[in-house]
Design a protein around this motif. Structure first.
Motif, short mmCIF file in Angstrom:
data_model
loop_
_atom_site.label_atom_id
_atom_site.label_comp_id
_atom_site.label_asym_id
_atom_site.label_seq_id
_atom_site.Cartn_x
_atom_site.Cartn_y
_atom_site.Cartn_z
N CYS A 118 130.32 121.66 -36.70
CA CYS A 118 129.41 122.76 -36.98
C CYS A 118 130.05 124.08 -36.58
N LEU A 119 130.00 125.03 -37.49
CA LEU A 119 130.63 126.33 -37.29
C LEU A 119 129.61 127.42 -37.01
N ALA A 120 128.38 127.22 -37.45
CA ALA A 120 127.33 128.23 -37.28
C ALA A 120 125.98 127.56 -37.52
N PHE A 121 124.92 128.32 -37.32
CA PHE A 121 123.58 127.83 -37.66
C PHE A 121 123.37 127.96 -39.16
N GLY A 122 122.70 126.97 -39.76
CA GLY A 122 122.27 127.08 -41.14
C GLY A 122 120.88 127.67 -41.18
N SER A 178 130.94 128.65 -44.80
CA SER A 178 130.60 127.28 -44.40
C SER A 178 129.98 127.29 -43.00
N PHE A 179 128.85 126.59 -42.84
CA PHE A 179 128.27 126.47 -41.50
C PHE A 179 128.41 125.07 -40.94
N VAL A 180 128.78 124.10 -41.77
CA VAL A 180 129.04 122.76 -41.27
C VAL A 180 129.96 122.05 -42.26
N THR A 181 130.87 121.24 -41.70
CA THR A 181 131.75 120.41 -42.51
C THR A 181 131.57 118.96 -42.08
#
Length: 340
Positions: free
Chosen positions: A275-279, A314-317
């Motif tokens: 996770c890179l950020a909040f969605g 992108s907020f999640v991979t």
């Protein structure tokens, strides 16, 4: 079903016996951040050392959302949800982390050692999870940093491994993180016309459980976020929950690995989430297949990396591995990076 023998400090665990583990009732729902008792998977725990625990959980034979597939295999995302519940349960129960703290995951992974999910039997599945707790970047009492490594066992046999990491913060720090994250976004609107994918095409029984939509004009893939869904949104959330994003990747993967495949269906056996950020709930989320390959050159093993994007970021991979039951086992690889 074959597996590797688990190793404990003592000879083995005994239900309601040597370690006192019980499967009789769920733990208090507040300890796993669930509103509905029916969604609590954990039933008991025992501490083996300063950082080591055994946790008991029961997986249902059937579930409104996590239903078994056509071959009777357990939904692998039950393992992911069990790991998530352990991540909040253990610090509340054993380390004094306040119930009011917000948990923010950054990585989650799971891997089934036998390269296939477990089969549903004649009774709910009682599982025991060996857990090892590690503090990372820990600054209590307002910010706790932690990692949990998990070994999934049934009757002393190892069937899978998992990991989750992240932080728990007080309301003030959570608000600061949310404002900082939201401040980097720019709303572009949602002109895309989309149509829902049939639930049967993505391994679900009910239309309300299908989170995948297709762009009418360009065939793009989108995540449908229904805040009224009783399981995905068991309690109110101000961002896209981790399990919704994982379900989107699972459903898209389910659809893609079966296209034009005449052999035995492939099953999800491994997932790694970063996770890179909040969605954000009010932003459209596009699902993009960033990588699709056959790691061994054999179509019986497929790997997909799917990114969830909002406004081009992108907020999640989520990287998933799909396999036929007869495929060779792969070594477990920890995830590189999940919002709990």
């Amino acid at each position: 079903m074959p597996g590797t023998r688990a190793t404990y400090d003592s000879a083995t665990y005994d239900r309601d016996g040597e370690h006192g583990l019980s499967f009789q009732q769920p733990v208090p729902r507040r300890l796993v951040h669930r509103a509905a008792v029916a969604e609590v998977l954990l039933t008991d725990s025992v501490r083996l050392g300063e950082r080591r625990f055994l946790v008991a959980a029961q997986w249902p034979r059937d579930h409104a959302l996590h239903n078994p597939d056509a071959a009777g295999r357990t939904d692998p995302l039950l393992f992911a949800e069990t790991i998530r519940q352990m991540f909040v349960y253990l610090p509340h129960t054993y380390f004094g982390v306040p119930l009011t703290h917000r948990f923010i995951g950054d990585r989650l992974s799971f891997d089934f050692e036998d390269a296939a999910p477990l089969k549903v039997g004649a009774a709910p599945l009682d599982v025991v999870l060996e857990a090892e707790w590690t503090w990372e970047g820990n600054r209590p009492p307002n910010r706790f940093g932690m990692r949990l490594d998990v070994v999934l066992t049934i009757d002393g046999q190892v069937y899978g491994r998992g990991r989750i990491s992240g932080i728990a913060v007080d309301d003030r720090r959570y608000s600061l993180l949310r404002r900082r994250d939201a401040g980097t976004r720019r709303t572009e609107g949602d002109p895309m016309e989309r149509t829902p994918v049939a639930p049967a095409a993505v391994g679900r029984l009910r239309g309300k459980d299908c989170v995948l939509e297709r762009g009418v004009r360009d065939g793009s893939w989108w995540l449908r976020v229904d805040t009224d869904h009783a399981i995905f949104f068991d309690h109110p959330s101000d961002h896209v929950p981790l399990m919704v994003a994982m379900e989107g990747a699972r459903q898209l993967g389910h659809l893609l690995v079966r296209e034009g495949d005449a052999g035995a269906p492939l099953s999800l056996v491994s997932a790694q989430v970063e996770c890179l950020a909040f969605g954000e709930l009010d932003e459209p989320t596009r699902l993009v297949v960033e990588e699709a390959d056959e790691p061994t050159g054999d179509p019986s093993l497929r790997r997909l990396r799917i990114g969830a994007y909002q406004n081009g970021h992108s907020f999640v991979t989520i990287t998933t591995l799909w396999s036929r039951p007869a495929a060779p086992r792969l070594a477990y690889i920890p995830a590189q990076g999940a919002r709990a």
